[in-house]
Scaffold this active site. Sequence first.
Site, PDB file in Angstrom:
ATOM      1  CE1 TYR A 242      -3.715   2.811   0.782  1.00  0.00           C
ATOM      2  CE2 TYR A 242      -2.087   3.329   2.459  1.00  0.00           C
ATOM      3  CZ  TYR A 242      -3.006   3.624   1.688  1.00  0.00           C
ATOM      4  OH  TYR A 242      -3.979   4.991   1.992  1.00  0.00           O
TER       5      TYR A 242
ATOM      6  CE  LYS B   4      -3.309   5.835  -1.044  1.00  0.00           C
ATOM      7  NZ  LYS B   4      -4.174   6.584  -1.688  1.00  0.00           N
TER       8      LYS B   4
END
Length: 247
Positions: free
Chosen positions: A148, A152
């Site tokens: 994740y 990002k």
Amino acid sequence: MKIENSVVLVTGANRGIGRTFVEELLKRGAAKIYVAARDTAAVADLLKSGDRRLVPLPLDVTDPYQVAAAATVATDVTLLINNAGFAAFDGAISAPTMDDARTEMEVNYFGPLALTRTFAPILAKTGGGIINMLSMLSLISLPMAGTYAASKAAGLSLNRSIRAELGAQGTQVIGVLAVQTDTAMGAKLPEPRLSPVEVVTDTLDALEAGTNDEVVAGGQSRGIYQAFTADPQKIQAMMLTRLPKRA
């Protein structure tokens, strides 16, 4: 840009930060809001108010056909908010497969890229801006959410490139850096958590103030950001101790 009389498309508008964006945009006088979700039944409760400014829009940001179709409907958009996100909150190595990592990149990186490429010509005509929901994990690696964080970080790099490329057409581009927020997604991260209202109001305040940069949204985010900029190695070393739980 100003929110009053704007026409906004919010992805992932059915809950969490996306829903809060919709509520705050209404308060600030947006003329129309396309409330986008993979299943428009998920925004039914938002539509119960009968506010005609709310227009449901079926949109899976990973589906190129739905992205293209959205642009044929929302031809009057002046503000695109790329909010839809996915987080598996697993390690890069400890995850049983790479499937979630691929989904994180599809939703968190390729989704905003596809929406921005598709709506850039519309924004060139209507003016306005783009808000990309990023994360403080765009700057800091966290093993318990390893893939994740990587998605990002890719989103932050993309956000800066988009800003540079769309500068000539006058499109304002904001990337939002925030720590864990009190949403269904953020509940998997440690407390304390930001309120979605704090993230959204700080972001829209920055937009209306003419900010064309990354925005650190929320007091807790600003505290972490200041500590990180003062001593990046110290903060990163601390975060690297937070390993994924073993099954």
